[in-house]
Each structure stands twice: as structure tokens, then as C-alpha cells.
Design a protein around this motif. Structure first.
Motif, PDB file in Angstrom:
ATOM      1  N   ILE A 240       0.826  -1.221   0.000  1.00  0.00           N
ATOM      2  CA  ILE A 240       0.000   0.000   0.000  1.00  0.00           C
ATOM      3  C   ILE A 240       0.857   1.267   0.000  1.00  0.00           C
ATOM      4  O   ILE A 240       0.574   2.212  -0.760  1.00  0.00           O
ATOM      5  CB  ILE A 240      -0.968   0.000   1.204  1.00  0.00           C
ATOM      6  CG1 ILE A 240      -1.946  -1.181   1.121  1.00  0.00           C
ATOM      7  CG2 ILE A 240      -1.710   1.327   1.308  1.00  0.00           C
ATOM      8  CD1 ILE A 240      -2.922  -1.133  -0.009  1.00  0.00           C
ATOM      9  N   PRO A 241       1.919   1.363   0.804  1.00  0.00           N
ATOM     10  CA  PRO A 241       2.728   2.598   0.809  1.00  0.00           C
ATOM     11  C   PRO A 241       3.311   2.935  -0.558  1.00  0.00           C
ATOM     12  O   PRO A 241       3.345   4.111  -0.952  1.00  0.00           O
ATOM     13  CB  PRO A 241       3.834   2.297   1.825  1.00  0.00           C
ATOM     14  CG  PRO A 241       3.246   1.260   2.727  1.00  0.00           C
ATOM     15  CD  PRO A 241       2.382   0.419   1.834  1.00  0.00           C
ATOM     16  N   ASP A 242       3.753   1.931  -1.315  1.00  0.00           N
ATOM     17  CA  ASP A 242       4.324   2.189  -2.639  1.00  0.00           C
ATOM     18  C   ASP A 242       3.261   2.704  -3.605  1.00  0.00           C
ATOM     19  O   ASP A 242       3.538   3.576  -4.443  1.00  0.00           O
ATOM     20  CB  ASP A 242       4.947   0.909  -3.199  1.00  0.00           C
ATOM     21  CG  ASP A 242       6.213   0.504  -2.475  1.00  0.00           C
ATOM     22  OD1 ASP A 242       6.749   1.331  -1.707  1.00  0.00           O
ATOM     23  OD2 ASP A 242       6.664  -0.638  -2.659  1.00  0.00           O
ATOM     24  N   TYR A 284      -0.005  -0.544  10.169  1.00  0.00           N
ATOM     25  CA  TYR A 284      -0.139  -1.255   8.892  1.00  0.00           C
ATOM     26  C   TYR A 284       0.916  -2.345   8.750  1.00  0.00           C
ATOM     27  O   TYR A 284       0.595  -3.490   8.402  1.00  0.00           O
ATOM     28  CB  TYR A 284      -0.029  -0.251   7.742  1.00  0.00           C
ATOM     29  CG  TYR A 284       0.168  -0.891   6.389  1.00  0.00           C
ATOM     30  CD1 TYR A 284      -0.903  -1.435   5.690  1.00  0.00           C
ATOM     31  CD2 TYR A 284       1.442  -0.964   5.821  1.00  0.00           C
ATOM     32  CE1 TYR A 284      -0.717  -2.032   4.451  1.00  0.00           C
ATOM     33  CE2 TYR A 284       1.634  -1.556   4.582  1.00  0.00           C
ATOM     34  CZ  TYR A 284       0.562  -2.092   3.902  1.00  0.00           C
ATOM     35  OH  TYR A 284       0.754  -2.694   2.686  1.00  0.00           O
ATOM     36  N   GLU A 285       2.171  -2.024   9.030  1.00  0.00           N
ATOM     37  CA  GLU A 285       3.252  -3.005   8.904  1.00  0.00           C
ATOM     38  C   GLU A 285       3.036  -4.190   9.837  1.00  0.00           C
ATOM     39  O   GLU A 285       3.313  -5.338   9.476  1.00  0.00           O
ATOM     40  CB  GLU A 285       4.603  -2.348   9.190  1.00  0.00           C
ATOM     41  CG  GLU A 285       5.057  -1.356   8.131  1.00  0.00           C
ATOM     42  CD  GLU A 285       5.365  -2.009   6.792  1.00  0.00           C
ATOM     43  OE1 GLU A 285       5.752  -3.193   6.785  1.00  0.00           O
ATOM     44  OE2 GLU A 285       5.217  -1.334   5.759  1.00  0.00           O
ATOM     45  N   SER A 286       2.509  -3.913  11.018  1.00  0.00           N
ATOM     46  CA  SER A 286       2.329  -4.977  12.022  1.00  0.00           C
ATOM     47  C   SER A 286       1.188  -5.929  11.660  1.00  0.00           C
ATOM     48  O   SER A 286       1.096  -7.031  12.218  1.00  0.00           O
ATOM     49  CB  SER A 286       2.067  -4.365  13.399  1.00  0.00           C
ATOM     50  OG  SER A 286       0.774  -3.773  13.458  1.00  0.00           O
ATOM     51  N   ARG A 287       0.321  -5.520  10.728  1.00  0.00           N
ATOM     52  CA  ARG A 287      -0.870  -6.323  10.415  1.00  0.00           C
ATOM     53  C   ARG A 287      -0.813  -6.982   9.035  1.00  0.00           C
ATOM     54  O   ARG A 287      -1.796  -7.563   8.578  1.00  0.00           O
ATOM     55  CB  ARG A 287      -2.124  -5.437  10.518  1.00  0.00           C
ATOM     56  CG  ARG A 287      -2.491  -5.111  11.959  1.00  0.00           C
ATOM     57  CD  ARG A 287      -3.550  -4.011  12.055  1.00  0.00           C
ATOM     58  NE  ARG A 287      -4.783  -4.317  11.362  1.00  0.00           N
ATOM     59  CZ  ARG A 287      -5.788  -5.036  11.869  1.00  0.00           C
ATOM     60  NH1 ARG A 287      -5.678  -5.561  13.094  1.00  0.00           N
ATOM     61  NH2 ARG A 287      -6.899  -5.234  11.177  1.00  0.00           N
ATOM     62  N   LYS A 288       0.348  -6.938   8.389  1.00  0.00           N
ATOM     63  CA  LYS A 288       0.451  -7.506   7.037  1.00  0.00           C
ATOM     64  C   LYS A 288       0.110  -8.991   7.002  1.00  0.00           C
ATOM     65  O   LYS A 288      -0.549  -9.475   6.074  1.00  0.00           O
ATOM     66  CB  LYS A 288       1.856  -7.274   6.483  1.00  0.00           C
ATOM     67  CG  LYS A 288       2.090  -5.889   5.925  1.00  0.00           C
ATOM     68  CD  LYS A 288       3.460  -5.813   5.273  1.00  0.00           C
ATOM     69  CE  LYS A 288       3.702  -4.470   4.625  1.00  0.00           C
ATOM     70  NZ  LYS A 288       5.044  -4.417   3.977  1.00  0.00           N
ATOM     71  N   GLU A 289       0.566  -9.721   7.998  1.00  0.00           N
ATOM     72  CA  GLU A 289       0.276 -11.155   8.037  1.00  0.00           C
ATOM     73  C   GLU A 289      -1.228 -11.394   8.134  1.00  0.00           C
ATOM     74  O   GLU A 289      -1.769 -12.300   7.496  1.00  0.00           O
ATOM     75  CB  GLU A 289       0.998 -11.808   9.210  1.00  0.00           C
ATOM     76  CG  GLU A 289       0.848 -13.322   9.258  1.00  0.00           C
ATOM     77  CD  GLU A 289       1.670 -13.951  10.357  1.00  0.00           C
ATOM     78  OE1 GLU A 289       1.337 -15.103  10.754  1.00  0.00           O
ATOM     79  OE2 GLU A 289       2.628 -13.324  10.846  1.00  0.00           O
ATOM     80  N   TYR A 290      -1.905 -10.554   8.924  1.00  0.00           N
ATOM     81  CA  TYR A 290      -3.366 -10.658   9.054  1.00  0.00           C
ATOM     82  C   TYR A 290      -4.043 -10.370   7.715  1.00  0.00           C
ATOM     83  O   TYR A 290      -4.968 -11.076   7.310  1.00  0.00           O
ATOM     84  CB  TYR A 290      -3.861  -9.680  10.114  1.00  0.00           C
ATOM     85  CG  TYR A 290      -5.344  -9.389  10.022  1.00  0.00           C
ATOM     86  CD1 TYR A 290      -6.283 -10.300  10.491  1.00  0.00           C
ATOM     87  CD2 TYR A 290      -5.805  -8.203   9.447  1.00  0.00           C
ATOM     88  CE1 TYR A 290      -7.643 -10.052  10.385  1.00  0.00           C
ATOM     89  CE2 TYR A 290      -7.161  -7.943   9.342  1.00  0.00           C
ATOM     90  CZ  TYR A 290      -8.078  -8.866   9.808  1.00  0.00           C
ATOM     91  OH  TYR A 290      -9.415  -8.607   9.703  1.00  0.00           O
TER      92      TYR A 290
END
Length: 411
Positions: A240-242, A284-290
Motif C-alpha cells: 500500500i505505501p508504494d 499497517y506493517e504490524s498487520r500484514k500477516e493478518y
């Protein structure tokens, strides 16, 4: 971009029911097709009556609706296109998605008050093309799927801020440049560029050596043959950031022939990812696996990032089969709750009393429940509802809400 500074989440819908699901489960806008002149003519699509109801529903929830009219038109199509646009003028969609310059011209003549978005079918790969379409009166251009993040960012730097970039970020990929494919027409007489694609890119192929007529050889020595044109599905939820940094105004989900479960799952998960990023990049980074766990609960063909980070390789293809990965099975959408707590729904797949299933809520919550009882449309208690599209009532261990979606883990 939306007024809140976030990119628009644009979600497909194949029917009025799915449009409502898209809106409730997180879409900012929904794109749909009428019964003619779109590239998914073999989908259910919308009658004008359903289209009007869908537009009214979306507008009541502060969302927008775009109508596809992106066929490559032939002479015999033009009169019908003009009449179709006269009908659309009365029901007031927010935009028309068009690829053909002739169709574009008719739209400008018949309904100039409706925004025009230029379809990916127009092969939009450079900023000069974007500027051309803006000069003609387009509000938005959909980027070709062959573009990289770097190329999109360069386009953004060379066009005005008020010219919007829409980009596919999730869903099936086409074998052909910007989806302009001739295989279906060649093999079956069904023209992909006029809305009748039979998806021959998913078929099994062999090769034949010139001096050995009739002797068919697998492209790879494999007992199942090989699916040489079969791409993995695009998924950019971990990037998403890119996408935001590239200046993309609208994140587009592919899938106008998909189920309500697919639309709900993908819309809800991208909605969460976008909102989480704008709340906190660390969240956001912490929830990528989710996100990946959730997005994998609908049907898909394995995932790829497509062309966003450079040319595709053999890693972007699936050579040994053309089947979907299926995490969950769609059971139905809760249409109403009776006074005694039964959920009313139309059955999409069979399930039984005693089964453990899951309630999928628009909020992002998933609730595991047990099926305690069922009643058919005559209020008779039954152990299961085996008939597709049957209206029935189900009592669960936790009462769901209207528009909750029921699903079960696939075996």
C-alpha cells in the motif's frame, strides 16, 4: 484522491446484491456493467431498474457508482450505444468507463454531465496519453496493467493534479497487453473485446512438432500437461505505501464475475489496510500477516505483484493447473432477522444443523458460531437446505446482523 486524502477503493459488483455488499463492506465506489456494451457481457450484470436502485443505494451511503461501456465498438454497436447512454443519463451514474474513441464521442454528446473514465483497454502507458484524454474531456485514466510503480510515478509527475490515475491492485491478470485478447474470438467466435471472453488463457495447451502431425506433446514433461498462459492473481495489499507514493488516486479491484464472498472479503481487507496505514504506518506493517490471511479466505490462483516491480517471470505463472485456491465456502447473506432470532438468507451452498460456521461482519470481526436449527420457507424444521437459492431461516449460537455474511472453511 478522496477529500480525506486517502485513495479511493473501487470494487466490482456483478449484481444488485453484490453492489450492496461492496458498499457495506468498505468500497468508496463500485463499478458495474449493464446488459450491453461492457467487457463482462457473460456476467449477470444489471438491468436498468437494478442499476437505478444500486445507484440510489450507493448515493444514500455516500458512495459512487461507475458504469462500464468499454467494448471495442463496431459499426452496428454505435446506434445502440447512443440509446443506452440516453437511458443512463436518466439514472445518473457518477462516471462511465470507456475505451473506444467513438463511444467516448457519443458519451460527450449525449450525457456531457457524467464523468468519463478511460478504461485500461485503451493501453494507457505514458503521460502523453493521459494528457490527450484529459484534453478530450476525461476526468480519469486507468493505467495499463503492464506499468511499474516507477512508470506510474513518472506519469503522476507529468500530469495535472486534477487528472486522476486509477490502477488495478488486486485480481485476475490477463495474458494480453491491457486485456486486448484475440484468443477467445479465434477459438470460439466469442470476442473478448466485445464482452464475451471464454478465458482460453486458463485452458491446457500442448505443442506439436511440424514433422509429427497429430502427436501432441506437453510443453513441460508433466502428467497433467501445462497451463502456459495461466497467470497468478495480482495482490498488492502488502505494498500500500508504494501505491500511495506513486500518486495513484483509485485502487481498483478486479472481479465483476466474482461472488459476494469474494467482494466482501477483498473490499473489507483492503479497507482495513488503507485505513490502518493512514492511522499509523507502523500499525499497517504490524498487520500484514493478518491482511494476507484474510485475503486468502476467498478464491484465488496464488498471488503475484504483477508488473509493479519490473517485468514478470516464470514465478508469475501457474503451470501445473488452472484451479483456484479456495479457503472458505460462501453460504449466504443475512437478509433479515425474525422476531425469534432466526437469520433469513438465500442459500448459496449447503450446510447443516450442527455445523460450525463463521459470521463475517463489515466491521472486520469474524465470529465462529454453531448452527442450532433451520427452517424452510414453510417454517418446517429441517436438518439442511439442499436446494440452491432456497430462502430459509437459520438459528445460530450468536445472532447475526442484517448484511452479515455467512461462510464455512472449505474442506
Amino acid at each position: 484522491m478522496l477529500d480525506n486524502g486517502k485513495p479511493e477503493l473501487l470494487v466490482p459488483a456483478s449484481s444488485l446484491e453484490v453492489l450492496k455488499v461492496a458498499v457495506i463492506y468498505g468500497a468508496d465506489a463500485v463499478y458495474i456493467g449493464g446488459e450491453m456494451y461492457g467487457l463482462r457481457a457473460r456476467a449477470k450484470n444489471f438491468s436498468l431498474e437494478d442499476m437505478k436502485e444500486g445507484i440510489d443505494f450507493a448515493h444514500a451511503h455516500g458512495k459512487r457508482v461507475f458504469v462500464t461501456a468499454n467494448i471495442t465498438a463496431h459499426n452496428e454497436d454505435l446506434k445502440g450505444v447512443r440509446e443506452y447512454f440516453k437511458e443512463l443519463k436518466e439514472i445518473k451514474p457518477d462516471a462511465l468507463i470507456i475505451s473506444d474513441p467513438g463511444v467516448f464521442t457519443i458519451a460527450k454528446e449525449v450525457c456531457p454531465e457524467i464523468e468519463i473514465h478511460i478504461s485500461t483497454q485503451s493501453n494507457n502507458v505514458n503521460y502523453a496519453t493521459y494528457l490527450f484524454w484529459q484534453k478530450m474531456g476525461a476526468k480519469r485514466v486507468v493505467s495499463a496493467r503492464e506499468l511499474s510503480i516507477k512508470e506510474i510515478k513518472e506519469i503522476r509527475a507529468n500530469i495535472p493534479d486534477d487528472l486522476e490515475i486509477e490502477t488495478f491492485v488486486h485480481g485476475a491478470m490477463c495474458i494480453s497487453h491491457s486485456g486486448r485478447c484475440l484468443l477467445s474470438n479465434y477459438f470460439t467466435g466469442r470476442d473478448a473485446n466485445r464482452g464475451a471472453c471464454t478465458h482460453p488463457c486458463r485452458w491446457k495447451y500442448y505443442v506439436m512438432e511440424e514433422n509429427r502431425p497429430g502427436e501432441f506433446l506437453p510443453v513441460e514433461e508433466n502428467e497433467r500437461g501445462t497451463y502456459i498462459f495461466n497467470s497468478k492473481d495480482l495482490c498488492m495489499i502488502e505494498h500500500i505505501p508504494d501505491l500511495i507514493d506513486a500518486g495513484i488516486d483509485s485502487f481498483k479491484i478486479e472481479g465483476r464475475m466474482k461472488t459476494a464472498l469474494y467482494v466482501a472479503d477483498v473490499a473489507r481487507t483492503y479497507r482495513q489496510a488503507i485505513d490502518d496505514y493512514f492511522e499509523s504506518p507502523k500499525l499497517y506493517e504490524s498487520r500484514k500477516e493478518y491482511y494476507m490471511e484474510e485475503i486468502s479466505k476467498c478464491t484465488y490462483r496464488q498471488f503475484t505483484t504483477g508488473f509493479f516491480y519490473g517485468p514478470t517471470t516464470h514465478e508469475s505463472q501457474i503451470y501445473d493447473n488452472n484451479t483456484y485456491v479456495k479457503g472458505y465456502t460462501y453460504l449466504g447473506i443475512v437478509q433479515d432477522i425474525t422476531e425469534d432470532g432466526y437469520a433469513v438468507l438465500e442459500q448459496k451452498n449447503k450446510f447443516c444443523v450442527g455445523d460450525t460456521i463463521e459470521i463475517m461482519k463489515p466491521s472486520g470481526e469474524n465470529v465462529t458460531v454453531t448452527v442450532k436449527d433451520m427452517r424452510n420457507d414453510k417454517k418446517e424444521h429441517v436438518d439442511s437446505c439442499p436446494h440452491p437459492s432456497q430462502i430459509f431461516e437459520v438459528l445460530l449460537s450468536d445472532v447475526p446482523d442484517e448484511m452479515d455474511l455467512l461462510r464455512v472453511r472449505a474442506e
